[in-house]
Design a protein around this motif. Structure first.
Motif, PDB file in Angstrom:
ATOM      1  N   LEU A 222       0.831  -1.265   0.070  1.00  0.00           N
ATOM      2  CA  LEU A 222      -0.340   0.197  -0.189  1.00  0.00           C
ATOM      3  C   LEU A 222       0.765   1.159  -0.025  1.00  0.00           C
ATOM      4  O   LEU A 222       0.330   2.424  -0.349  1.00  0.00           O
ATOM      5  N   ARG A 223       1.951   1.020   0.047  1.00  0.00           N
ATOM      6  CA  ARG A 223       2.895   2.389   0.810  1.00  0.00           C
ATOM      7  C   ARG A 223       3.557   2.874  -0.875  1.00  0.00           C
ATOM      8  O   ARG A 223       3.827   3.753  -0.916  1.00  0.00           O
ATOM      9  N   GLU A 224       3.188   1.860  -1.676  1.00  0.00           N
ATOM     10  CA  GLU A 224       4.315   1.742  -3.032  1.00  0.00           C
ATOM     11  C   GLU A 224       2.920   2.083  -3.760  1.00  0.00           C
ATOM     12  O   GLU A 224       3.053   3.314  -4.601  1.00  0.00           O
ATOM     13  N   LEU A 225       2.135   1.813  -3.581  1.00  0.00           N
ATOM     14  CA  LEU A 225       0.821   2.129  -4.034  1.00  0.00           C
ATOM     15  C   LEU A 225       0.275   3.210  -4.371  1.00  0.00           C
ATOM     16  O   LEU A 225       0.066   4.356  -4.734  1.00  0.00           O
ATOM     17  N   VAL A 226      -0.281   3.669  -3.212  1.00  0.00           N
ATOM     18  CA  VAL A 226      -0.248   5.506  -2.411  1.00  0.00           C
ATOM     19  C   VAL A 226       0.819   6.261  -3.212  1.00  0.00           C
ATOM     20  O   VAL A 226       0.978   7.105  -3.808  1.00  0.00           O
ATOM     21  N   ALA A 227       2.028   5.629  -2.832  1.00  0.00           N
ATOM     22  CA  ALA A 227       3.020   6.898  -3.461  1.00  0.00           C
ATOM     23  C   ALA A 227       3.494   6.852  -4.798  1.00  0.00           C
ATOM     24  O   ALA A 227       3.260   7.812  -5.453  1.00  0.00           O
ATOM     25  N   GLU A 228       3.184   5.620  -5.494  1.00  0.00           N
ATOM     26  CA  GLU A 228       2.872   5.466  -7.121  1.00  0.00           C
ATOM     27  C   GLU A 228       1.664   6.518  -7.830  1.00  0.00           C
ATOM     28  O   GLU A 228       2.006   7.584  -8.405  1.00  0.00           O
ATOM     29  N   PHE A 229       0.546   6.753  -7.341  1.00  0.00           N
ATOM     30  CA  PHE A 229      -0.535   8.024  -7.264  1.00  0.00           C
ATOM     31  C   PHE A 229      -0.764   8.856  -6.894  1.00  0.00           C
ATOM     32  O   PHE A 229      -1.365  10.054  -6.961  1.00  0.00           O
ATOM     33  N   THR A 230      -0.188   9.358  -5.881  1.00  0.00           N
ATOM     34  CA  THR A 230      -0.070  10.489  -4.842  1.00  0.00           C
ATOM     35  C   THR A 230       1.134  11.260  -5.773  1.00  0.00           C
ATOM     36  O   THR A 230       1.519  12.909  -5.321  1.00  0.00           O
ATOM     37  N   LEU A 231       1.662  10.618  -6.601  1.00  0.00           N
ATOM     38  CA  LEU A 231       3.059  11.710  -7.680  1.00  0.00           C
ATOM     39  C   LEU A 231       4.238  11.769  -5.870  1.00  0.00           C
ATOM     40  O   LEU A 231       4.617  12.532  -6.685  1.00  0.00           O
ATOM     41  N   THR A 232       4.102  10.785  -5.622  1.00  0.00           N
ATOM     42  CA  THR A 232       5.460  11.043  -4.141  1.00  0.00           C
ATOM     43  C   THR A 232       6.158  11.354  -4.305  1.00  0.00           C
ATOM     44  O   THR A 232       6.974  12.601  -4.429  1.00  0.00           O
ATOM     45  N   ASP A 233       7.008  10.555  -5.859  1.00  0.00           N
ATOM     46  CA  ASP A 233       8.156  10.382  -5.960  1.00  0.00           C
ATOM     47  C   ASP A 233       8.316  11.021  -7.571  1.00  0.00           C
ATOM     48  O   ASP A 233       9.140  10.309  -8.518  1.00  0.00           O
ATOM     49  N   ASN A 234       7.208  11.358  -8.055  1.00  0.00           N
ATOM     50  CA  ASN A 234       7.340  11.530  -9.477  1.00  0.00           C
ATOM     51  C   ASN A 234       7.232  12.867  -9.601  1.00  0.00           C
ATOM     52  O   ASN A 234       6.380  13.723  -9.323  1.00  0.00           O
ATOM     53  N   SER A 235       8.038  13.235 -10.513  1.00  0.00           N
ATOM     54  CA  SER A 235       7.826  15.340 -10.284  1.00  0.00           C
ATOM     55  C   SER A 235       7.029  15.758 -11.615  1.00  0.00           C
ATOM     56  O   SER A 235       6.610  16.850 -11.323  1.00  0.00           O
ATOM     57  N   ALA A 236       6.861  14.708 -12.522  1.00  0.00           N
ATOM     58  CA  ALA A 236       5.878  14.982 -13.404  1.00  0.00           C
ATOM     59  C   ALA A 236       4.699  15.126 -12.878  1.00  0.00           C
ATOM     60  O   ALA A 236       4.030  14.272 -12.083  1.00  0.00           O
ATOM     61  N   ASN A 237       3.173  15.292 -13.378  1.00  0.00           N
ATOM     62  CA  ASN A 237       2.352  15.565 -13.389  1.00  0.00           C
ATOM     63  C   ASN A 237       1.550  15.211 -14.159  1.00  0.00           C
ATOM     64  O   ASN A 237       0.276  15.028 -14.478  1.00  0.00           O
ATOM     65  N   THR A 238       1.880  13.229 -13.578  1.00  0.00           N
ATOM     66  CA  THR A 238       1.250  12.525 -14.299  1.00  0.00           C
ATOM     67  C   THR A 238      -0.136  11.894 -14.486  1.00  0.00           C
ATOM     68  O   THR A 238      -0.743  11.634 -12.789  1.00  0.00           O
ATOM     69  N   THR A 239      -0.800  12.268 -14.894  1.00  0.00           N
ATOM     70  CA  THR A 239      -2.698  11.539 -14.106  1.00  0.00           C
ATOM     71  C   THR A 239      -3.113   9.636 -14.375  1.00  0.00           C
ATOM     72  O   THR A 239      -2.155   9.917 -16.163  1.00  0.00           O
ATOM     73  N   THR A 240      -4.264   9.668 -14.034  1.00  0.00           N
ATOM     74  CA  THR A 240      -4.611   8.300 -14.455  1.00  0.00           C
ATOM     75  C   THR A 240      -5.413   8.565 -16.338  1.00  0.00           C
ATOM     76  O   THR A 240      -6.149   9.524 -16.115  1.00  0.00           O
ATOM     77  N   SER A 241      -5.486   7.393 -16.615  1.00  0.00           N
ATOM     78  CA  SER A 241      -6.941   7.645 -17.665  1.00  0.00           C
ATOM     79  C   SER A 241      -7.530   7.144 -17.813  1.00  0.00           C
ATOM     80  O   SER A 241      -8.479   6.429 -18.326  1.00  0.00           O
ATOM     81  N   LEU A 242      -8.373   6.768 -16.074  1.00  0.00           N
ATOM     82  CA  LEU A 242      -9.460   5.529 -15.950  1.00  0.00           C
ATOM     83  C   LEU A 242     -10.546   6.142 -14.958  1.00  0.00           C
ATOM     84  O   LEU A 242     -10.850   5.497 -15.021  1.00  0.00           O
ATOM     85  N   LEU A 243     -10.061   8.025 -14.801  1.00  0.00           N
ATOM     86  CA  LEU A 243     -11.526   8.291 -14.391  1.00  0.00           C
ATOM     87  C   LEU A 243     -12.196   7.965 -14.800  1.00  0.00           C
ATOM     88  O   LEU A 243     -13.050   8.639 -14.416  1.00  0.00           O
ATOM     89  N   ARG A 244     -12.392   8.342 -16.053  1.00  0.00           N
ATOM     90  CA  ARG A 244     -13.724   8.840 -16.818  1.00  0.00           C
ATOM     91  C   ARG A 244     -13.996   7.329 -17.307  1.00  0.00           C
ATOM     92  O   ARG A 244     -15.955   7.225 -16.841  1.00  0.00           O
ATOM     93  N   SER A 245     -13.509   6.232 -17.305  1.00  0.00           N
ATOM     94  CA  SER A 245     -14.062   5.238 -17.465  1.00  0.00           C
ATOM     95  C   SER A 245     -15.218   4.247 -15.486  1.00  0.00           C
ATOM     96  O   SER A 245     -15.959   3.679 -15.455  1.00  0.00           O
ATOM     97  N   LEU A 246     -14.553   4.694 -14.725  1.00  0.00           N
ATOM     98  CA  LEU A 246     -14.892   4.531 -13.427  1.00  0.00           C
ATOM     99  C   LEU A 246     -16.153   5.432 -13.354  1.00  0.00           C
ATOM    100  O   LEU A 246     -17.337   4.989 -12.419  1.00  0.00           O
ATOM    101  N   CYS A 247     -16.138   6.895 -13.944  1.00  0.00           N
ATOM    102  CA  CYS A 247     -17.251   7.366 -13.825  1.00  0.00           C
ATOM    103  C   CYS A 247     -18.387   6.434 -14.155  1.00  0.00           C
ATOM    104  O   CYS A 247     -17.842   6.613 -15.795  1.00  0.00           O
ATOM    105  N   HIS A 248     -19.484   7.534 -14.735  1.00  0.00           N
ATOM    106  CA  HIS A 248     -20.779   6.092 -14.856  1.00  0.00           C
ATOM    107  C   HIS A 248     -21.269   6.649 -16.637  1.00  0.00           C
ATOM    108  O   HIS A 248     -20.811   8.077 -16.454  1.00  0.00           O
ATOM    109  N   TYR A 249     -21.318   6.068 -17.396  1.00  0.00           N
ATOM    110  CA  TYR A 249     -21.637   6.070 -18.844  1.00  0.00           C
ATOM    111  C   TYR A 249     -22.318   7.061 -19.337  1.00  0.00           C
ATOM    112  O   TYR A 249     -22.716   8.263 -20.235  1.00  0.00           O
ATOM    113  N   ASP A 250     -23.784   7.186 -18.360  1.00  0.00           N
ATOM    114  CA  ASP A 250     -24.476   8.693 -18.183  1.00  0.00           C
ATOM    115  C   ASP A 250     -23.911  10.185 -18.239  1.00  0.00           C
ATOM    116  O   ASP A 250     -24.916  10.592 -18.840  1.00  0.00           O
TER     117      ASP A 250
END
Length: 1513
Positions: A156-184
């Motif tokens: 979990l430490r690795e995962l949280v650090a991954e998507f909170t960009l702890t060790d990542n200087s680039a402002n990289t965003t996930t591509s999954l948000l639209r698919s997790l929101c409802h199609y409607d």
């Protein structure tokens, strides 16, 4: 060490590149991996360090290059492991998972040390490290979380650090948000842009999205990994995005299994991360965090887990509520979705109420757009995830607030979000919303008229609200009340307004609303205006609009296909009258308010004479969207089902135009291909108009031929047309009927009249370069052959219509019996021989072209084809042997008779197969051995040969089962035929076998013989070989018949039963099954079980045939044993009659008794077809008393069953017979009672004949009459006869009984069981009464048969039996025969009755003693003389009367010399009789003299003086 590491990295990379594709191949993956799994697990374990000590040692040595190779190798190993876990789930046992976790845990440990390695050796290792993390996250997401529960903290430490960009200087965003929101919610997110034809371009223009930037270099494994269904092709996303996506997905999997304390810590950490980040980075972190939270909430819902205690909820609520006021609409949308999912997983009314009240308060007080939009969506999401019942108490408040917000004309954005939320509430509330329909509908109409068209998002949401309201009202819309009429009118008005909007998405919403209206109130939707508008939209440049139009057409075509096609054609005709240049129905002139219609690629819909169906076929070539193509297929399918039979020519022309299209891109004709034959040029000209406009300027445009997928669909349509015609009218497959119907009504159309087109289309498809199209074409060709194989050619008797279309494609052509020319047959034969040579060649160059499973399929297909041909050849040969040989006509006028010269000799087919039989038989037996082994249950898997069988390898064992399952039945039948024809005398020579079999078969054969491969096999003796063959065939048959799958084709069942029947025709097989009685019992039990699940009468008839063979085999075996005992000369020999089932006690043991098993099966068949035989069935409340007439097949089946029943007592000892006979006699007499019904043509039904024959068989049994059983036997016979007499009592409720059948049964008892019946007065009186009734019957046929039966009774050698019948019945006969003088016969039947009666009297005279003969002749002679006619009457008498006169005269002329003294005495006593007789004799002699005088004298041929040695005359 460096070199070793480099080699190890290369090795694992090669594993990734080769093993992974094999692992994920569904047809061979698990089978291949199963044998190599131990080595793979060992390799994966050795790739990673085994301990912390090894890991620390690794860090201390090596350079940047060796570390890069190492990381790439470990990423490859993890990728191969991921493929294994994803595609071989059946191999994932607890032990295998435990072994997999060893390298995975090492990888997780290694990840914590990688930063120091990167720091030491350079930042270029970051990409390799990220790839390792990506592979690790992927495989962990597939494994059960419980398996790595101990590593949750570090993971979990690795995962949280991954998507909170702890060790990542680039402002990289996930591509999954639209698919997790409802199609409607696409209207809010603008994600409708992803539903366009240019999706890939639009994706790249979207902010905060990596979509559209996929490329192969980001992840080499995408070369072999399958693309998920519905995902675009461009490939893997950039590595940074992919790692974050994988971490978010894994977070959602792990979160439901984490303790509440850690959940709270992570949620607090998320809030802290958002607070610390600033600007653009804050947006990126927030997007990633909300995606992870949504993923976690989704995981909780799927696991049916709760979020946690109050502090966890409060922390999550704070995080979410804060984002509802975020200026970024994507974040607001994600926050609303998260709020709804939280309400779903918490599931407490107080929590839901608190969240709803918070949003109510915010909406009442807030005036800014951001707050209003966010909290209005929150209300909609709450209702969407909790449902109408869970949020019913808040419905009124929610609706009132949202209706007020929707009227805020100052902010279109607020209107859009509030209307969208309102649509969500209407959808989720269902019937609970019924009270709010009128105000909501009123607001929707008002806004449709007042909101400017440029605010397209508002109009889209209004369309969605309108559709949700229509769904809520539902079937009520059909009503005629004032309120409902108003609602319906308002809905129609709303649909009309949205239809007229310039925006394509609004129009799509309007179509969806009309589709809903048509579903609930079809009478109120005007198809004459809707269908033309839908046709126009088919050529829209907007995917969503085309998709909506086709979805609506699909629904309309289900109910009103004819009307839809008619309105589409009327649109074409109406427009064609106005515009001769083509049909341009474009109503999408881009307006000022439409930003989407400026790039229309279609300027109109082109409907030609092919109608809407032609347009839809054309769309299949252009469209790539899966949903749209699926709807087009369904629409065409509904149209075809409804219209094809009535409009055959049109649909066949459509399919022909698609299938005949040329692949030459330079031709102008889009669907009419360039054909070589002159006769096809007209068709080519006609096809030019297909799917093109009629304008001259369009004809010069290049056009594309239909793609292979469209042509495959057309071939499938062709098969469906054939199937529909088969269910419609038999004239579709009868040329004579079709022609006569066509003459009566020229509009009638039948499939057989288009046979040439069907053949042509099927061959065009079958010879295409596309594999899929070839398969579809061959399937169509096979269907045509099967359906038309027996259709005769009316113009050429004795020939079938398909002869003119002979082709060398498959064995079905031979088996159909179409071929009549031996040369045509040889062409197909040559193909089969060449294929057989390939099978015998074994591993050769050709077999390496395909994978192993394809080779198995090919070889089995060849063997199956040969088997089918051999079965048909033997059938033709057998029919030819049973038919009488015809004399060839040699007269000149018969030489032109079609069919007497060209006919195929009956043995020609077998002569082609015969040379290949030695090798074929061995290959067939090898295939059957393989199949027998492959059908063993899983617990016997260890018995399978480790190196595979004759035609499969161990790696392809799972797919091989499917191929064997499709091929075994014809092969089994062929083997049985071959063994029967050779009489089990064929032995296998080792040298011949080795020469004929490929290497793989030699190996398999040695394995089956339990020998070491390479050692010479021991030659078995012929009896041992035959025993093995018998066990193989019976084993395969019993295993299949035990439990055939419901989807199993009936041909497999019939082939198996025919094989058993054929096998048991052979004496060798009959001896084998008779010697082992338990084998016969098991086979009968299996057949009984088969009858429980398979109803077809054809199957039941085959089953009775097999049962009969088993019973006869047992009869022959028992008779041989009895004969052997009779020949034995020892003094103390066993009584041969005591042999048989039952022994001395008479008991039959179920499970061991063949007779009991057979009776159980036969009783089941009888009750199935005659339910009233069973008291349980007849006494049940559901039983219907009315007895239906047996069909022809059922009658044959009952007759066969009765025949077998009557044979069963011969298998028993005398005591055993006494056990089974009461049941058997009861069943036979009941069958006789129920089926002996009088028919108009006096025909005896098969069950009656079988019952009478069965009675005769049983009554004449030699084995039952012993001292011990005599009394019981006599009682049985008397009871049976009494039953028959009772059944023959006339009753008003019963149908007219067939007296002849009953009298025949009585005569059988009197003749064959006289000793048991003599002296029983009641039986004697009953029998005499039945004969009296028959003599007094008005039916001459009954009288004639009665006389015949009485003749046999009177002639019985036992005078004690015959005398009472003579005394009782002879006077009646004499009276009946004397009465003939007054009522002479008027037809041949009456004459026959008189003649039979006279024969009986003559027999009585012959049986009488000498002293009584004068008295007997005094009865007979006057009766005969009374039948004579005088000369005057003879001339005017009828033919029948003259025949009676001649019959009487001939009998008198015969009797006189036979009994001269008695005859003279009788004649002397009555002079008038003598005078009458003399007159008749003189008249007869005179007529004979006249006839002789009229005949010409015979021509005398002069004999030639010179005789020729050879006579030519």
């Amino acid at each position: 060490m460096v070199c070793a590491l480099q080699e190890l990295g290369s090795l694992v990379q090669s594993l990734n590149a080769t093993a992974s594709p094999l692992i994920q191949e569904p047809s061979i993956g698990p089978s291949v991996v199963r044998y190599h799994l131990p080595k793979m697990l060992l390799l994966w374990r050795n790739v990673f360090p085994r301990s912390l000590k090894e890991l620390e040692a690794e860090k201390a040595r090596g350079d940047s290059f060796t570390w890069q190779v190492t990381l790439e190798g470990r990423a490859g190993a993890l990728c191969a492991m991921r493929s294994f876990v994803a595609h071989c789930p059946e191999l994932l046992t607890e032990d295998v998972i435990r072994k997999l976790m060893t390298p995975i845990e090492c990888a997780m440990t290694m990840m914590s040390h990688i930063p120091s390695v990167i720091k030491s050796h350079g930042a270029h290792l970051k990409a390799s490290a990220a790839m390792v993390r990506l592979r690790l996250y992927d495989i962990l997401a597939l494994l059960p979380p419980k398996t790595y529960e101990g590593s949750f903290n570090a993971l979990l430490r690795e995962l949280v650090a991954e998507f909170t960009l702890t060790d990542n200087s680039a402002n990289t965003t996930t591509s999954l948000l639209r698919s997790l929101c409802h199609y409607d919610d696409s209207v809010l997110l603008g994600s409708w842009l992803q539903e366009t034809d240019h999706k890939s371009i639009e994706d790249q223009l979207q902010p905060n999205s990596a979509s559209g930037s996929g490329a192969l270099e980001h992840d080499p494994s995408s070369i072999y990994l399958r693309i998920p269904a519905g995902e675009a092709v461009p490939g893997p996303l950039p590595l940074g995005v992919s790692v974050i996506d994988a971490s978010v997905a894994l977070f959602g999997v792990v979160f439901p299994h984490v303790s509440y304390k850690h959940r709270l810590q992570m949620l607090d950490h998320f809030a802290e991360c958002v607070k610390q980040a600033k600007g653009v980075r804050q947006q990126a972190v927030q997007l990633n965090i909300f995606t992870a939270v949504l993923s976690a909430l989704k995981g909780l819902a799927e696991n049916k887990s709760t979020l946690g205690p109050e502090e966890v909820r409060k922390s999550a609520l704070t995080l979410v509520m804060g984002a509802l006021d975020n200026p970024n609409p994507i974040l607001r949308c994600a926050a609303g979705e998260a709020l709804g999912r939280m309400a779903q997983v918490v599931g407490e009314a107080t929590f839901i109420a608190r969240m709803a009240q918070y949003s109510f308060d915010k909406l009442k007080s807030a005036r800014d757009v951001v707050s209003r939009t966010g909290h209005s969506l929150a209300l909609g999401c709450l209702h969407r995830y909790v449902g109408g019942i869970g949020s019913g108490q808040h419905l009124k408040t929610s609706v009132s607030i949202l209706l007020a917000l929707a009227q805020d004309g100052t902010s279109p954005e607020v209107q859009t979000w509030s209307l969208h939320s309102l649509a969500l509430i209407v959808d989720s509330s269902g019937p609970m919303y019924r009270g709010y329909v009128e105000p909501t509908l009123s607001l929707v109409l008002t806004l449709l008229l007042t909101v400017p068209p440029s605010h397209t998002e508002v109009h889209q949401c209004l369309g969605r609200c309108l559709g949700a309201i229509i769904t809520t009202v539902g079937p009520e819309l059909q009503g005629n009340g004032a309120t409902i009429s108003t609602i319906r009118s308002s809905c129609l008005v709303g649909c009309a307004i949205t239809q007229d909007h310039s925006d394509s998405l609004v129009q799509a919403a309007a179509i969806s609303c009309l589709q809903q209206l048509h579903m609930f109130a079809p009478r109120h939707v005007n198809l004459s205006s809707l269908v033309p508008s839908l046709c126009v939209h088919l050529c829209s440049s907007h995917l969503l609009l085309r998709r909506a139009a086709v979805a609506c057409l699909r629904q309309l075509a289900q109910r009103e296909a004819a009307e839809v096609c008619e309105y589409a054609m009327s649109l074409a005709k109406n427009t064609g009258d106005k515009e001769n240049s083509g049909i341009n129905l474009n109503t999408f002139a881009p307006g000022a308010g439409s930003r989407r219609d400026g790039h229309s690629r279609h300027q109109g819909v082109n409907i030609t004479e092919t109608g809407l169906e032609g347009v839809l076929f054309g769309m299949l070539d252009r469209e790539t969207d899966r949903k749209l193509c699926s709807d087009i297929h369904d629409t065409l399918g509904h149209m075809l089902s409804s219209l094809a039979v009535e409009n055959l020519s049109h649909w066949l022309m459509l399919c022909k135009d698609v299938l005949a299209a040329s692949s030459d891109m330079s031709t102008a004709a889009p669907l009419g291909g360039g054909k070589d034959e002159e006769s096809e040029k007209k068709d080519e000209m006609d096809d030019d108009t297909m799917f093109t406009t009629l304008g001259e300027e369009d004809k010069t445009k290049p056009s594309v031929a239909p793609r292979w997928a469209t042509r495959v669909f057309a071939a499938d349509c062709l098969c469906r047309v054939i199937m529909l015609c088969e269910n419609a009218n038999k004239a579709h497959f009868d040329l004579a009927l079709a022609r006569s119907a066509r003459l009566k009504n020229p509009k009638n159309d039948f499939l057989v009249l288009h046979l040439s087109d069907l053949i042509r289309m099927a061959f065009m498809a079958a010879t295409d370069h596309s594999n899929q199209l070839r398969m579809a074409g061959l399937q169509a060709l096979e269907d045509i052959i099967k359906k038309f194989a027996s259709v005769p050619e009316p113009e050429f008797p004795g020939h079938v219509i398909l002869e003119q279309y002979q082709a060398n494609v498959c064995s079905a052509w031979i088996g159909s019996g179409v071929v009549s020319d031996l040369n045509d047959l040889r062409r197909v034969h040559n193909l089969l021989v060449s294929s057989l040579d390939k099978v015998q060649a074994g591993k050769g160059s050709s077999s390496q072209l395909y994978r192993e499973s394809a080779t198995t399929m090919e070889k089995l297909a060849v063997l199956k084809a040969w088997a089918e041909v051999y079965v048909v050849a033997m059938k033709i040969k057998k029919e030819a042997e049973t038919k009488p040989k015809r004399v060839l006509k040699s007269t000149e006028e018969d030489e032109d008779d079609f069919g007497t010269v060209d006919e195929l000799p009956p043995d020609s087919l077998i002569t082609l197969v015969q040379p290949e039989l030695p090798s074929l038989s061995r290959l067939w037996l090898a295939a059957l051995k393989d199949y027998a082994l492959l059908t063993l249950p899983a617990e016997f898997a260890t018995q399978l040969p480790p190196d595979g069988g004759a035609f499969y390898t161990p790696e392809t064992i799972d797919t091989a089962r499917l191929h064997y399952r499709n091929s075994w039945a014809p092969i089994l039948h062929a083997v049985a035929l071959w063994l029967n024809s050779t009489g089990f005398n064929a032995s296998e020579s080792t040298e011949e076998t080795a020469a004929a079999m490929p290497n793989s078969q030699k190996r398999a054969t040695s394995i089956m013989l339990n020998q070491t491969p390479g050692t010479p096999p021991t030659t078995k003796s012929l009896p041992e070989l035959n025993k093995d063959r018998m066990h193989l065939i019976l084993g395969v048959s019993i295993q299949f018949l035990c439990s055939p799958r419901p989807e199993e084709p009936v041909e497999h069942v019939t082939s198996c039963l025919q094989a058993l029947h054929t096998l048991l025709d052979s004496p060798c097989a009959r001896i084998h099954i008779a010697e082992d009685q338990l084998l016969g019992v098991e086979l009968l039990s299996v057949l009984h079980r088969l009858l429980l699940t398979w109803d077809p009468t054809s199957v039941q008839l085959l089953v009775t045939g097999v049962v009969q063979q088993i019973v006869r085999a047992a009869q022959d075996y028992l008779q041989e044993k009895r004969n052997a005992l009779n020949e034995d000369d020892t003094e103390e020999k066993e009584n041969p009659l005591a042999l048989g089932e039952g022994g001395e006690s008479g008991g039959l043991v179920p499970g061991k008794s063949l007779v009991f098993a057979a009776m159980e099966l036969l009783m089941f068949i009888l009750v199935r077809h005659m339910p009233h035989l069973s008291s349980k069935v007849s006494d049940s409340p559901s039983h219907i008393a009315a007895k239906s007439h047996l069909s022809e097949e059922s009658a044959r089946l009952v007759a066969s069953t009765v025949t077998i029943l009557s044979d069963l007592p011969s298998l028993c000892s005398p005591a055993g017979c006494m056990t089974v006979l009461p049941t058997i006699l009861f069943l036979i007499t009941r069958v006789l009672k129920e089926t002996a019904v009088k028919s108009a043509d006096n025909q005896v039904p098969p069950p009656v004949s079988a019952a009478l024959q069965g009675i005769k068989t049983i009554v004449t049994l030699p084995t039952v009459k012993t001292d011990e059983t005599q009394n019981q036997w006599a009682t049985l016979i008397r009871s049976t006869l009494a039953s028959i007499l009772e059944y023959s009592q006339p009753e008003a409720s019963k149908p007219v009984l067939d007296e002849v059948s009953v009298l025949t049964a009585i005569a059988l008892f009197l003749w064959s069981a006289s000793t048991e019946i003599i002296g029983v007065q009641s039986l004697q009186n009953g029998c005499i009464n039945r004969f009296k009734n028959a003599l007094n019957c008005s039916d001459p046929w009954v009288q004639a048969k009665c006389y015949q039966l009485l003749l046999s009774v009177f002639q019985h050698t036992n005078r004690a039996l015959s005398t009472p019948y003579i005394h009782s019945l002879a006077p009646i006969m004499v009276e009946k025969l004397k009465a003939v003088e007054r009522n002479r016969p008027t037809n041949n039947l009456e004459l026959l009755a008189v003649q039979e009666g006279i024969k009986v009297l003559e027999t009585l005279v012959a049986l009488g003693e000498e002293q009584n003969r004068v008295q007997l002749l005094a009865l007979l002679v006057p009766t005969l003389i009374s039948y004579l006619l005088n000369e005057n009457a003879f001339a005017s008498a009828s033919t029948v009367s003259k025949d009676l006169h001649e019959f009487a005269l001939q009998n008198l002329m015969h009797i006189g010399p036979l009994y001269p003294h008695a005859f003279k005495t009788v004649m002397g006593a009555a002079p008038e009789l003598k005078t009458r007789l003399e007159t008749a004799v003189r008249a007869s002699q005179a007529s004979k003299a006249k006839a002789a005088a009229r005949q010409p004298p015979p021509t005398v041929h002069s004999t030639p003086t010179i005789k020729l040695k050879t006579s030519f005359f």
